[in-house]
Motif scaffolding. Structure first.
Motif, PDB file in Angstrom:
ATOM      1  N   SER A  25      19.033 -39.721  25.646  1.00 39.75           N
ATOM      2  CA  SER A  25      19.048 -39.460  24.361  1.00 39.75           C
ATOM      3  C   SER A  25      20.304 -39.190  23.819  1.00 39.75           C
ATOM      4  N   ILE A  26      21.262 -38.642  24.669  1.00 38.23           N
ATOM      5  CA  ILE A  26      22.856 -38.202  24.187  1.00 38.23           C
ATOM      6  C   ILE A  26      23.483 -39.633  24.162  1.00 38.23           C
ATOM      7  N   LYS A  27      23.159 -40.567  24.908  1.00 38.81           N
ATOM      8  CA  LYS A  27      23.961 -41.755  25.028  1.00 38.81           C
ATOM      9  C   LYS A  27      23.485 -42.586  23.621  1.00 38.81           C
ATOM     10  N   LYS A  28      22.507 -42.282  22.998  1.00 36.10           N
ATOM     11  CA  LYS A  28      21.963 -42.924  21.567  1.00 36.10           C
ATOM     12  C   LYS A  28      22.524 -42.077  20.465  1.00 36.10           C
ATOM     13  N   ALA A  29      22.615 -40.871  20.561  1.00 31.50           N
ATOM     14  CA  ALA A  29      22.974 -40.108  19.385  1.00 31.50           C
ATOM     15  C   ALA A  29      24.389 -40.167  18.739  1.00 31.50           C
ATOM     16  N   ASP A  30      24.381 -39.749  17.482  1.00 30.47           N
ATOM     17  CA  ASP A  30      25.688 -39.677  16.971  1.00 30.47           C
ATOM     18  C   ASP A  30      25.867 -38.145  16.804  1.00 30.47           C
ATOM     19  N   ILE A  31      25.271 -37.320  16.855  1.00 28.82           N
ATOM     20  CA  ILE A  31      25.568 -35.863  16.599  1.00 28.82           C
ATOM     21  C   ILE A  31      24.642 -35.113  17.522  1.00 28.82           C
ATOM     22  N   ALA A 125      33.276 -29.365  17.067  1.00 27.13           N
ATOM     23  CA  ALA A 125      33.525 -28.188  16.099  1.00 27.13           C
ATOM     24  C   ALA A 125      32.515 -27.070  16.322  1.00 27.13           C
ATOM     25  N   PHE A 126      33.204 -25.963  15.727  1.00 29.24           N
ATOM     26  CA  PHE A 126      32.227 -24.534  16.064  1.00 29.24           C
ATOM     27  C   PHE A 126      31.860 -24.092  14.773  1.00 29.24           C
ATOM     28  N   ILE A 127      30.564 -23.924  14.679  1.00 28.43           N
ATOM     29  CA  ILE A 127      29.791 -23.686  13.345  1.00 28.43           C
ATOM     30  C   ILE A 127      29.465 -21.905  13.543  1.00 28.43           C
ATOM     31  N   PRO A 128      29.988 -21.075  12.861  1.00 28.71           N
ATOM     32  CA  PRO A 128      29.919 -19.493  13.050  1.00 28.71           C
ATOM     33  C   PRO A 128      28.292 -19.289  12.407  1.00 28.71           C
ATOM     34  N   THR A 129      27.676 -18.183  12.959  1.00 24.45           N
ATOM     35  CA  THR A 129      26.560 -17.769  12.594  1.00 24.45           C
ATOM     36  C   THR A 129      26.247 -16.471  12.309  1.00 24.45           C
ATOM     37  N   ALA A 157      20.428 -23.572   9.547  1.00 28.29           N
ATOM     38  CA  ALA A 157      20.245 -24.837   8.847  1.00 28.29           C
ATOM     39  C   ALA A 157      21.366 -25.222   7.686  1.00 28.29           C
ATOM     40  N   GLU A 158      21.268 -24.542   6.933  1.00 28.29           N
ATOM     41  CA  GLU A 158      21.966 -24.456   5.736  1.00 28.29           C
ATOM     42  C   GLU A 158      23.483 -24.409   6.170  1.00 28.29           C
ATOM     43  N   ARG A 159      23.782 -23.592   7.035  1.00 29.36           N
ATOM     44  CA  ARG A 159      25.176 -23.549   7.391  1.00 29.36           C
ATOM     45  C   ARG A 159      25.670 -24.674   7.879  1.00 29.36           C
ATOM     46  N   VAL A 160      24.727 -25.271   8.986  1.00 28.55           N
ATOM     47  CA  VAL A 160      25.309 -26.532   9.794  1.00 28.55           C
ATOM     48  C   VAL A 160      25.446 -27.499   9.048  1.00 28.55           C
ATOM     49  N   LEU A 161      24.438 -27.697   7.774  1.00 27.30           N
ATOM     50  CA  LEU A 161      24.846 -29.039   6.927  1.00 27.30           C
ATOM     51  C   LEU A 161      25.966 -28.479   6.111  1.00 27.30           C
ATOM     52  N   GLU A 162      26.221 -27.500   5.651  1.00 28.21           N
ATOM     53  CA  GLU A 162      27.477 -27.106   4.818  1.00 28.21           C
ATOM     54  C   GLU A 162      28.884 -27.339   5.777  1.00 28.21           C
ATOM     55  N   SER A 163      28.566 -27.116   6.995  1.00 29.44           N
ATOM     56  CA  SER A 163      29.934 -27.284   7.988  1.00 29.44           C
ATOM     57  C   SER A 163      30.041 -28.634   8.362  1.00 29.44           C
ATOM     58  N   MET A 164      28.980 -29.293   8.411  1.00 30.77           N
ATOM     59  CA  MET A 164      28.997 -30.568   8.609  1.00 30.77           C
ATOM     60  C   MET A 164      29.438 -31.606   7.644  1.00 30.77           C
ATOM     61  N   GLU A 165      29.486 -31.188   6.357  1.00 27.52           N
ATOM     62  CA  GLU A 165      29.642 -31.732   5.317  1.00 27.52           C
ATOM     63  C   GLU A 165      31.414 -31.726   4.865  1.00 27.52           C
TER      64      GLU A 165
END
Length: 183
Positions: A25-31, A125-129, A157-165
């Motif tokens: 699964s990791i081999k095929k993943a982008d993220i 990257a680190f995403i704080p919560t 989830a909202e924090r993850v999307l904001e951070s990824m953006e």
């Protein structure tokens, strides 16, 4: 694919990365999104419950960092093109034991340790919560008073999307600057 396993620590996740299904699964993943570390802290807390002091947590933190580094290295061996996001963890005891400052300090120190590991890797990257769960009157924890409830996960989830953006925009700007410099 979701391979999250409640209660896993870094040593257990490191072993699970060798499982064929997860590796493929990791081999095929982008993220890849990883939430790990809180159970490492809880292990130290349980082992020292009768005499909670900062020293055992400080002693274990470098070991946590070493295992986290090994996790990132193994992921990169499987897929060097993957983007790794490490979600920081929060203090689940703040609402009920907010007067015990040590818990907050431990979470802060271990999150910094995780962030330091992500800085060693170009594709991480680190995403704080922690801030999402602190000083709020809204109950964001499930009935176990440890894991997030639906509202808590929604905020994460909202924090993850904001951070990824933000990270994608920053990376695009860096590439554009690099291309201009080469001209």
């Amino acid at each position: 694919d979701n391979y999250g396993k409640q209660g896993n620590r870094t040593d257990q996740l490191l072993k699970r990365l060798d499982q064929k299904e997860i590796a493929n699964s990791i081999k095929k993943a982008d993220i890849i999104l990883i939430t790990i570390g809180a159970n490492d802290v809880m292990k130290v807390a349980k082992e020292n419950f009768a005499n909670l002091q900062m020293e055992p947590f400080e002693k274990e933190k470098p070991e946590f960092q070493a295992r986290l580094t090994s996790i990132f290295e193994k992921i990169n061996e499987l897929n060097p093109n993957i983007q790794i996001y490490l979600l920081g963890f929060y203090n689940p005891f703040e609402r009920y034991f907010g007067n015990i400052e040590e818990f907050g300090l431990i979470v802060e120190n271990w999150n910094l340790a995780g962030e330091e590991v992500t800085e060693e890797f170009e594709n991480a990257a680190f995403i704080p919560t922690a801030d999402l769960f602190s000083q709020t009157d809204i109950n964001l924890l499930a009935d176990d008073h440890f894991h997030p409830n639906t509202s808590g996960y929604k905020l994460m989830a909202e924090r993850v999307l904001e951070s990824m953006e933000e990270i994608i925009v920053d990376q695009a700007a860096a590439v554009e600057e690099e291309e201009k410099a080469e001209e």
